[in-house]
Scaffold this motif. Structure first.
Motif, PDB file in Angstrom:
ATOM      1  N   SER A   1      -5.598   2.861  -5.681  1.00 54.26           N
ATOM      2  CA  SER A   1      -5.016   3.950  -4.938  1.00 54.26           C
ATOM      3  C   SER A   1      -4.100   4.663  -5.812  1.00 54.26           C
ATOM      4  CB  SER A   1      -4.332   3.261  -3.378  1.00 54.26           C
ATOM      5  OG  SER A   1      -3.178   2.409  -3.976  1.00 54.26           O
TER       6      SER A   1
ATOM      7  N   TYR B   1     -13.088   4.846  13.137  1.00 52.59           N
ATOM      8  CA  TYR B   1     -13.433   5.182  11.512  1.00 52.59           C
ATOM      9  C   TYR B   1     -14.787   6.323  11.777  1.00 52.59           C
ATOM     10  CZ  TYR B   1     -17.659   2.182  11.940  1.00 52.59           C
ATOM     11  OH  TYR B   1     -18.856   1.688  11.795  1.00 52.59           O
TER      12      TYR B   1
ATOM     13  N   THR C   1     -10.713   1.554  -0.776  1.00 52.17           N
ATOM     14  CA  THR C   1      -9.462   1.555   0.194  1.00 52.17           C
ATOM     15  C   THR C   1     -10.207   1.800   1.479  1.00 52.17           C
ATOM     16  OG1 THR C   1      -8.119   2.340  -1.508  1.00 52.17           O
ATOM     17  CG2 THR C   1      -7.471   2.802   0.762  1.00 52.17           C
TER      18      THR C   1
ATOM     19  N   SER D   1       0.208  10.375   7.258  1.00 52.24           N
ATOM     20  CA  SER D   1      -0.744   9.319   6.917  1.00 52.24           C
ATOM     21  C   SER D   1       0.354   8.026   6.762  1.00 52.24           C
ATOM     22  CB  SER D   1      -1.459   9.428   5.627  1.00 52.24           C
ATOM     23  OG  SER D   1      -0.738   9.423   4.468  1.00 52.24           O
TER      24      SER D   1
ATOM     25  N   PHE E   1       0.279   3.925   4.504  1.00 55.86           N
ATOM     26  CA  PHE E   1      -0.372   3.073   3.584  1.00 55.86           C
ATOM     27  C   PHE E   1       0.060   1.831   3.545  1.00 55.86           C
ATOM     28  CE2 PHE E   1      -1.286   1.615  -0.870  1.00 55.86           C
ATOM     29  CZ  PHE E   1      -2.313   1.802  -0.903  1.00 55.86           C
TER      30      PHE E   1
ATOM     31  N   TYR F   1     -19.797   0.683   8.508  1.00 53.58           N
ATOM     32  CA  TYR F   1     -18.634   0.915   7.645  1.00 53.58           C
ATOM     33  C   TYR F   1     -18.742   0.515   6.281  1.00 53.58           C
ATOM     34  CZ  TYR F   1     -13.824   1.370   6.789  1.00 53.58           C
ATOM     35  OH  TYR F   1     -12.486   2.045   6.253  1.00 53.58           O
TER      36      TYR F   1
ATOM     37  N   ALA G   1     -10.325   3.162   5.448  1.00 51.82           N
ATOM     38  CA  ALA G   1      -9.385   4.143   6.081  1.00 51.82           C
ATOM     39  C   ALA G   1      -9.874   4.291   7.413  1.00 51.82           C
ATOM     40  CB  ALA G   1      -9.633   5.496   5.368  1.00 51.82           C
ATOM     41  N   PHE G   2      -8.505   4.549   8.271  1.00 53.78           N
ATOM     42  CA  PHE G   2      -9.065   4.531   9.687  1.00 53.78           C
ATOM     43  C   PHE G   2      -8.237   5.704  10.342  1.00 53.78           C
ATOM     44  CE2 PHE G   2      -9.603   0.083   8.277  1.00 53.78           C
ATOM     45  CZ  PHE G   2     -10.731   0.074   8.946  1.00 53.78           C
TER      46      PHE G   2
ATOM     47  N   VAL H   1      -4.911  -0.529   2.728  1.00 53.49           N
ATOM     48  CA  VAL H   1      -5.641   0.277   4.102  1.00 53.49           C
ATOM     49  C   VAL H   1      -4.930   1.442   4.242  1.00 53.49           C
ATOM     50  CG1 VAL H   1      -6.017   0.096   6.474  1.00 53.49           C
ATOM     51  CG2 VAL H   1      -6.631  -1.890   4.921  1.00 53.49           C
ATOM     52  N   LEU H   2      -5.512   2.551   4.266  1.00 59.53           N
ATOM     53  CA  LEU H   2      -4.984   3.923   4.554  1.00 59.53           C
ATOM     54  C   LEU H   2      -5.199   4.267   6.270  1.00 59.53           C
ATOM     55  CD1 LEU H   2      -3.563   6.286   3.529  1.00 59.53           C
ATOM     56  CD2 LEU H   2      -5.969   7.248   2.959  1.00 59.53           C
ATOM     57  N   PHE H   3      -3.964   4.737   6.833  1.00 60.73           N
ATOM     58  CA  PHE H   3      -4.082   5.000   8.209  1.00 60.73           C
ATOM     59  C   PHE H   3      -3.702   6.597   8.186  1.00 60.73           C
ATOM     60  CE2 PHE H   3      -2.939   0.690   8.973  1.00 60.73           C
ATOM     61  CZ  PHE H   3      -3.673   0.317  10.076  1.00 60.73           C
ATOM     62  N   LEU H   4      -4.885   7.461   8.825  1.00 57.30           N
ATOM     63  CA  LEU H   4      -4.563   9.096   8.744  1.00 57.30           C
ATOM     64  C   LEU H   4      -4.483   9.244  10.322  1.00 57.30           C
ATOM     65  CD1 LEU H   4      -7.941   9.484   6.724  1.00 57.30           C
ATOM     66  CD2 LEU H   4      -5.645   9.370   5.760  1.00 57.30           C
TER      67      LEU H   4
END
Length: 387
Positions: A260, A329, A361, A288, A290, A355, A363-364, A278-281
Motif C-alpha cells: 500500500s 464490497y 489490500t 477513506s 486505512f 470476494y 477494500a470495503f 484494509v481500506l475503508f472508503l
C-alpha cells in the motif's frame, strides 16, 4: 635669474618623460592598459599555445613549431617530443591535453618499444585522473603487451580494475607485479584493499542470497496460508506473476508484492494467523480510512467503534454513528454489490464466494443506512443484501 644646474636636469627629465605620456608611442611599444595580453602573444612567453596555429596570423609561432617538429626528425624523436609535451600538461593537471599529446606520440608508430610503453602508461594515468577507467585499463593492457613486467603499467591496470570493482583481476595484477618487485608499496596496498573489498562483496552476496531464500520461503508459506483459507487473490495479468508450485498455480504473487501507499502488506504471524492492510472508503464524502494491521479474526464493528468514537470533521451532519453504518464490497468483474454484516470478522468477509483481494489490500465501502445518497448509490447495480 639663471637656472641652476639641478633645475636644468629636472627640466630635461620632464621633457624626456613627456615623450612617453603623449599620444604618440615608439614603434612596437606595448599598450599601457593591455601590455600583459600583448606580452602573452610573443611565442617565447606564451602561457598557452592556441589550439590551431594559422601561419598568416601567427608566423612567429608557426616558425617555432616547424623548428620543434622538423620533418627531418625521426619518428622516435617526434614521439619523444610529444611525450615530453604530454608530461608538461600532466604536471599542470591538464589531463585532456596530456592525452592528446600522448596520442599524437603513439601515432608516430616509432620502433622504440620502451617509448611506446611509456606513452601508453602515461596516457593511462591521464585517463585514470579523468575517471575514464576502462580507457585507462586498455592503455595499461597495451603497455603490458609491449613490456609485460612494466611496473607502472601493472600498477595502473590494478588500480583501474579496483575502480571497476574487478577485485579478482586487481589482485591478480598486483601479484604479477609483486613477482617483479615484492616490496612495491602501491601494489601491496592495492592488493590488500582489493582483497578486503572482494571478501566484503562475497559476504554481502551470500547474505542477499540467504535473505532471498528466506523471503521466498516466507512468501510460499504466506500463499499456502491464504490458499488454506479459501481466500482468492485478484489474478490481474502481470509479467511479474510467478507460480510458486503446481499446487499454487492459481495464486498470483502480484497481489502480494504490491504494498500500500503506507508500505503495509499482508503478513503471516508466528502463531499462523494473518493480518491485512484494509481500506475503508466513504463514497459520499470522497474520504477513506486505512488500517495497516487488521487481524483476520477481528470484527468490523470493533474497528468502526474505535474509528468513529469521535465523529470526523467531514461528517457535518453527524450521521456516521457505528450502529447506523453498513458495509459493502463490490464485485468488479460482475458489477454486483454485496453487503457484509458488521458483526462478521475480516476472515469471514474475505471468504465470501465473490470476494477477490486486489493488490494485496482488501477494500470495503461504508455507507449510512436509509439516507438518499446510499439509496442512489446503488441505482443500476445488483445488490446482494443481508437477509
Amino acid at each position: 635669474m639663471a637656472e641652476s644646474e639641478s633645475e636644468k636636469e629636472e627640466a630635461a627629465m620632464e621633457a624626456f618623460m613627456d615623450r612617453f605620456r603623449g599620444p604618440e608611442r615608439y614603434e612596437g611599444a606595448f599598450s599601457p592598459s593591455n601590455w600583459e595580453q600583448e606580452f602573452d602573444q610573443i611565442p617565447m612567453f606564451m602561457k598557452k599555445a592556441p589550439s590551431e596555429i594559422d601561419p598568416m596570423k601567427n608566423p612567429d609561432l608557426a616558425c617555432l613549431q616547424s623548428i620543434i617538429f622538423d620533418e627531418e626528425q625521426t619518428h622516435e624523436e617526434q614521439a619523444k617530443i610529444y611525450k615530453n609535451e604530454g608530461n608538461d600538461y600532466f604536471k599542470e593537471k591538464d589531463y585532456k591535453k596530456a592525452i592528446i599529446a600522448y596520442t599524437e606520440g603513439l601515432k608516430k608508430k616509432c620502433n622504440d618499444v620502451e617509448l611506446n610503453t611509456v606513452l601508453h602508461t602515461n596516457r593511462a594515468a591521464a585517463q585514470f585522473h579523468l575517471g575514464n577507467y576502462r580507457s585507462a585499463l586498455n592503455d595499461a593492457i597495451a603497455a603490458r603487451k609491449l613490456k609485460p613486467n612494466h611496473l607502472k603499467a601493472i600498477t595502473r591496470g590494478a588500480l583501474c580494475h579496483l575502480q571497476l570493482r574487478h577485485f579478482s583481476e586487481a589482485i591478480m595484477w598486483c601479484e604479477e607485479g609483486l613477482r617483479t618487485d615484492p616490496k612495491e608499496k602501491k601494489l601491496l596496498e592495492t592488493r590488500a584493499k582489493a582483497d578486503r573489498l572482494k571478501r566484503t562483496e562475497e559476504r554481502d552476496f551470500r547474505k542477499a542470497k540467504l535473505q532471498g531464500k528466506r523471503e521466498q520461503s516466507q512468501k510460499e508459506a504466506l500463499l499456502q496460508a491464504i490458499k488454506d483459507r479459501n481466500i482468492k487473490l485478484s489474478l490481474a495479468s502481470s509479467e511479474d506473476d510467478t507460480e510458486i508450485s503446481t499446487g499454487l498455480a492459481e495464486m498470483s504473487l502480484d497481489g502480494l508484492s504490491s504494498e500500500s501507499a503506507l508500505g503495509a502488506k499482508v503478513c503471516l504471524q508466528e502463531d499462523g494467523s494473518l493480518t491485512w492492510p484494509v481500506l475503508f472508503l466513504y463514497p459520499e464524502h470522497g474520504q477513506s480510512d486505512f488500517i495497516s494491521t487488521f487481524h483476520e479474526e477481528s470484527r468490523f464493528v470493533d474497528h468502526l467503534v474505535v474509528m468513529f468514537e469521535e465523529l470526523p470533521p467531514w461528517d457535518l451532519e453527524r450521521k456516521y454513528i457505528p450502529s447506523e453504518l453498513e458495509l459493502y464490497y463490490e464485485d468488479e468483474e460482475r458489477g454486483d454489490i454485496y453487503q457484509i454484516d458488521t458483526e462478521t470478522t475480516l476472515l469471514q468477509a474475505l471468504q465470501h464466494q465473490r470476494y477477490f483481494v486486489k493488490a494485496g489490500t482488501p477494500a470495503f465501502l461504508v455507507l449510512v443506512k436509509h439516507v438518499p445518497f446510499s439509496e442512489n448509490y446503488f441505482l443500476g447495480k445488483k445488490v446482494h443484501r443481508l437477509k
